[in-house]
Design a protein around this motif. Structure first.
Motif, PDB file in Angstrom:
ATOM      1  N   PHE A  36       3.726  16.657  36.816  1.00 36.97           N
ATOM      2  CA  PHE A  36       2.719  15.592  36.892  1.00 36.97           C
ATOM      3  C   PHE A  36       1.612  15.974  37.873  1.00 36.97           C
ATOM      4  O   PHE A  36       0.424  15.905  37.550  1.00 36.97           O
ATOM      5  CB  PHE A  36       3.387  14.280  37.314  1.00 36.97           C
ATOM      6  CG  PHE A  36       2.437  13.124  37.455  1.00 36.97           C
ATOM      7  CD1 PHE A  36       1.796  12.595  36.346  1.00 36.97           C
ATOM      8  CD2 PHE A  36       2.204  12.543  38.688  1.00 36.97           C
ATOM      9  CE1 PHE A  36       0.929  11.510  36.473  1.00 36.97           C
ATOM     10  CE2 PHE A  36       1.351  11.468  38.828  1.00 36.97           C
ATOM     11  CZ  PHE A  36       0.705  10.949  37.718  1.00 36.97           C
ATOM     12  N   GLY A  37       2.001  16.403  39.067  1.00 37.18           N
ATOM     13  CA  GLY A  37       1.006  16.803  40.062  1.00 37.18           C
ATOM     14  C   GLY A  37       0.163  17.975  39.601  1.00 37.18           C
ATOM     15  O   GLY A  37      -1.063  17.990  39.785  1.00 37.18           O
ATOM     16  N   THR A  38       0.780  18.950  38.956  1.00 37.96           N
ATOM     17  CA  THR A  38       0.060  20.116  38.454  1.00 37.96           C
ATOM     18  C   THR A  38      -0.918  19.734  37.347  1.00 37.96           C
ATOM     19  O   THR A  38      -2.050  20.221  37.315  1.00 37.96           O
ATOM     20  CB  THR A  38       1.060  21.177  37.954  1.00 37.96           C
ATOM     21  OG1 THR A  38       1.891  21.562  39.062  1.00 37.96           O
ATOM     22  CG2 THR A  38       0.362  22.403  37.408  1.00 37.96           C
ATOM     23  N   SER A  39      -0.503  18.838  36.464  1.00 39.44           N
ATOM     24  CA  SER A  39      -1.392  18.377  35.388  1.00 39.44           C
ATOM     25  C   SER A  39      -2.635  17.706  35.965  1.00 39.44           C
ATOM     26  O   SER A  39      -3.755  17.955  35.513  1.00 39.44           O
ATOM     27  CB  SER A  39      -0.681  17.381  34.475  1.00 39.44           C
ATOM     28  OG  SER A  39       0.350  18.004  33.765  1.00 39.44           O
ATOM     29  N   LEU A  40      -2.421  16.876  36.976  1.00 40.94           N
ATOM     30  CA  LEU A  40      -3.565  16.200  37.584  1.00 40.94           C
ATOM     31  C   LEU A  40      -4.432  17.171  38.381  1.00 40.94           C
ATOM     32  O   LEU A  40      -5.653  17.009  38.434  1.00 40.94           O
ATOM     33  CB  LEU A  40      -3.094  15.034  38.437  1.00 40.94           C
ATOM     34  CG  LEU A  40      -2.509  13.884  37.621  1.00 40.94           C
ATOM     35  CD1 LEU A  40      -1.923  12.830  38.537  1.00 40.94           C
ATOM     36  CD2 LEU A  40      -3.543  13.263  36.707  1.00 40.94           C
ATOM     37  N   ASN A  41      -3.818  18.185  38.989  1.00 43.20           N
ATOM     38  CA  ASN A  41      -4.608  19.222  39.661  1.00 43.20           C
ATOM     39  C   ASN A  41      -5.575  19.880  38.684  1.00 43.20           C
ATOM     40  O   ASN A  41      -6.743  20.114  39.003  1.00 43.20           O
ATOM     41  CB  ASN A  41      -3.705  20.304  40.259  1.00 43.20           C
ATOM     42  CG  ASN A  41      -3.012  19.872  41.517  1.00 43.20           C
ATOM     43  OD1 ASN A  41      -3.355  18.880  42.134  1.00 43.20           O
ATOM     44  ND2 ASN A  41      -1.986  20.626  41.890  1.00 43.20           N
ATOM     45  N   GLU A  42      -5.058  20.215  37.497  1.00 41.72           N
ATOM     46  CA  GLU A  42      -5.889  20.869  36.484  1.00 41.72           C
ATOM     47  C   GLU A  42      -7.035  19.975  36.038  1.00 41.72           C
ATOM     48  O   GLU A  42      -8.167  20.441  35.872  1.00 41.72           O
ATOM     49  CB  GLU A  42      -5.028  21.271  35.291  1.00 41.72           C
ATOM     50  CG  GLU A  42      -4.044  22.380  35.620  1.00 41.72           C
ATOM     51  CD  GLU A  42      -3.001  22.612  34.545  1.00 41.72           C
ATOM     52  OE1 GLU A  42      -3.056  21.957  33.479  1.00 41.72           O
ATOM     53  OE2 GLU A  42      -2.105  23.449  34.777  1.00 41.72           O
ATOM     54  N   LEU A  43      -6.761  18.692  35.857  1.00 42.28           N
ATOM     55  CA  LEU A  43      -7.818  17.759  35.467  1.00 42.28           C
ATOM     56  C   LEU A  43      -8.843  17.595  36.578  1.00 42.28           C
ATOM     57  O   LEU A  43     -10.045  17.586  36.331  1.00 42.28           O
ATOM     58  CB  LEU A  43      -7.222  16.394  35.115  1.00 42.28           C
ATOM     59  CG  LEU A  43      -6.367  16.330  33.866  1.00 42.28           C
ATOM     60  CD1 LEU A  43      -5.725  14.950  33.726  1.00 42.28           C
ATOM     61  CD2 LEU A  43      -7.182  16.668  32.633  1.00 42.28           C
ATOM     62  N   ASP A  44      -8.367  17.459  37.809  1.00 45.12           N
ATOM     63  CA  ASP A  44      -9.269  17.250  38.934  1.00 45.12           C
ATOM     64  C   ASP A  44     -10.109  18.488  39.229  1.00 45.12           C
ATOM     65  O   ASP A  44     -11.235  18.375  39.702  1.00 45.12           O
ATOM     66  CB  ASP A  44      -8.473  16.842  40.176  1.00 45.12           C
ATOM     67  CG  ASP A  44      -9.358  16.324  41.286  1.00 45.12           C
ATOM     68  OD1 ASP A  44     -10.148  15.390  41.014  1.00 45.12           O
ATOM     69  OD2 ASP A  44      -9.268  16.845  42.411  1.00 45.12           O
ATOM     70  N   LEU A  45      -9.582  19.655  38.922  1.00 51.07           N
ATOM     71  CA  LEU A  45     -10.326  20.893  39.131  1.00 51.07           C
ATOM     72  C   LEU A  45     -11.611  20.887  38.305  1.00 51.07           C
ATOM     73  O   LEU A  45     -12.653  21.347  38.761  1.00 51.07           O
ATOM     74  CB  LEU A  45      -9.455  22.096  38.765  1.00 51.07           C
ATOM     75  CG  LEU A  45     -10.021  23.476  39.037  1.00 51.07           C
ATOM     76  CD1 LEU A  45     -10.246  23.669  40.533  1.00 51.07           C
ATOM     77  CD2 LEU A  45      -9.079  24.534  38.512  1.00 51.07           C
ATOM     78  N   ARG A  46     -11.520  20.335  37.104  1.00 51.99           N
ATOM     79  CA  ARG A  46     -12.682  20.290  36.212  1.00 51.99           C
ATOM     80  C   ARG A  46     -13.700  19.230  36.602  1.00 51.99           C
ATOM     81  O   ARG A  46     -14.897  19.461  36.504  1.00 51.99           O
ATOM     82  CB  ARG A  46     -12.234  20.039  34.778  1.00 51.99           C
ATOM     83  CG  ARG A  46     -11.501  21.203  34.185  1.00 51.99           C
ATOM     84  CD  ARG A  46     -11.173  20.934  32.749  1.00 51.99           C
ATOM     85  NE  ARG A  46      -9.744  21.167  32.600  1.00 51.99           N
ATOM     86  CZ  ARG A  46      -8.987  20.660  31.677  1.00 51.99           C
ATOM     87  NH1 ARG A  46      -9.503  19.870  30.779  1.00 51.99           N
ATOM     88  NH2 ARG A  46      -7.714  20.931  31.627  1.00 51.99           N
ATOM     89  N   ALA A  47     -13.227  18.063  36.999  1.00 54.38           N
ATOM     90  CA  ALA A  47     -14.150  16.951  37.200  1.00 54.38           C
ATOM     91  C   ALA A  47     -14.149  16.379  38.612  1.00 54.38           C
ATOM     92  O   ALA A  47     -15.008  15.573  38.937  1.00 54.38           O
ATOM     93  CB  ALA A  47     -13.815  15.829  36.214  1.00 54.38           C
ATOM     94  N   GLN A  48     -13.213  16.752  39.439  1.00 51.69           N
ATOM     95  CA  GLN A  48     -13.071  16.251  40.806  1.00 51.69           C
ATOM     96  C   GLN A  48     -13.254  14.731  40.857  1.00 51.69           C
ATOM     97  O   GLN A  48     -14.129  14.210  41.535  1.00 51.69           O
ATOM     98  CB  GLN A  48     -14.036  16.969  41.740  1.00 51.69           C
ATOM     99  CG  GLN A  48     -13.714  18.434  41.842  1.00 51.69           C
ATOM    100  CD  GLN A  48     -14.573  19.183  42.832  1.00 51.69           C
ATOM    101  OE1 GLN A  48     -15.518  18.656  43.382  1.00 51.69           O
ATOM    102  NE2 GLN A  48     -14.225  20.415  43.065  1.00 51.69           N
ATOM    103  N   PHE A  49     -12.385  14.046  40.146  1.00 50.00           N
ATOM    104  CA  PHE A  49     -12.470  12.594  40.049  1.00 50.00           C
ATOM    105  C   PHE A  49     -11.437  11.877  40.914  1.00 50.00           C
ATOM    106  O   PHE A  49     -11.463  10.657  41.031  1.00 50.00           O
ATOM    107  CB  PHE A  49     -12.310  12.146  38.590  1.00 50.00           C
ATOM    108  CG  PHE A  49     -10.934  12.377  38.022  1.00 50.00           C
ATOM    109  CD1 PHE A  49     -10.029  11.332  37.934  1.00 50.00           C
ATOM    110  CD2 PHE A  49     -10.540  13.635  37.588  1.00 50.00           C
ATOM    111  CE1 PHE A  49      -8.762  11.544  37.419  1.00 50.00           C
ATOM    112  CE2 PHE A  49      -9.281  13.846  37.063  1.00 50.00           C
ATOM    113  CZ  PHE A  49      -8.383  12.801  36.986  1.00 50.00           C
ATOM    114  N   ILE A  50     -10.532  12.614  41.521  1.00 44.54           N
ATOM    115  CA  ILE A  50      -9.493  11.974  42.324  1.00 44.54           C
ATOM    116  C   ILE A  50      -9.914  11.981  43.788  1.00 44.54           C
ATOM    117  O   ILE A  50      -9.923  13.012  44.446  1.00 44.54           O
ATOM    118  CB  ILE A  50      -8.129  12.672  42.143  1.00 44.54           C
ATOM    119  CG1 ILE A  50      -7.714  12.661  40.673  1.00 44.54           C
ATOM    120  CG2 ILE A  50      -7.076  11.985  43.011  1.00 44.54           C
ATOM    121  CD1 ILE A  50      -6.446  13.437  40.370  1.00 44.54           C
ATOM    122  N   GLU A  51     -10.269  10.799  44.253  1.00 45.47           N
ATOM    123  CA  GLU A  51     -10.631  10.590  45.657  1.00 45.47           C
ATOM    124  C   GLU A  51      -9.499   9.798  46.315  1.00 45.47           C
ATOM    125  O   GLU A  51      -8.446   9.614  45.713  1.00 45.47           O
ATOM    126  CB  GLU A  51     -11.963   9.833  45.739  1.00 45.47           C
ATOM    127  CG  GLU A  51     -13.128  10.563  45.097  1.00 45.47           C
ATOM    128  CD  GLU A  51     -13.533  11.840  45.816  1.00 45.47           C
ATOM    129  OE1 GLU A  51     -13.277  11.951  47.036  1.00 45.47           O
ATOM    130  OE2 GLU A  51     -14.092  12.726  45.165  1.00 45.47           O
TER     131      GLU A  51
END
Length: 94
Positions: A36-51
């Motif tokens: 789960f954490g790795t999946s979100l890392n990959e998504l955030d790498l593209r869009a940096q949406f997790i603040e």
């Protein structure tokens, strides 16, 4: 991005529910949190949406998942909660 984040949560939820039903092996629960954490890392790498706020909401969602599962199965899942959250916390880059 939203759909992919929801899909990652749903995959973690389904895997967690299945594992609790199968025996609550902490190694498997840690793998679920890691994925789960790795999946979100990959998504955030593209869009940096997790603040900060989104990070708190993601951990709240994991707490809700464990609470909901605990109610379903009728037993304490405190140890499983700790393993899941520690695994996500160990890999997240957000």
């Amino acid at each position: 991005m939203y759909r992919k984040a929801v899909a990652a949560y749903e995959a973690a939820r389904d895997a967690f529910l299945a594992e609790v039903a199968a025996g609550e092996r902490h190694g498997v629960i840690a793998e679920i949190g890691d994925a789960f954490g790795t999946s979100l890392n990959e998504l955030d790498l593209r869009a940096q949406f997790i603040e900060t706020e989104e990070r708190e909401e993601l951990f709240d969602a994991l707490d809700f998942l464990v609470d909901e599962t605990q109610t379903r199965v009728g037993r304490d899942l405190s140890a499983a909660r700790a393993v899941l959250i520690e695994a996500v916390d160990a890999v997240h880059d957000w």
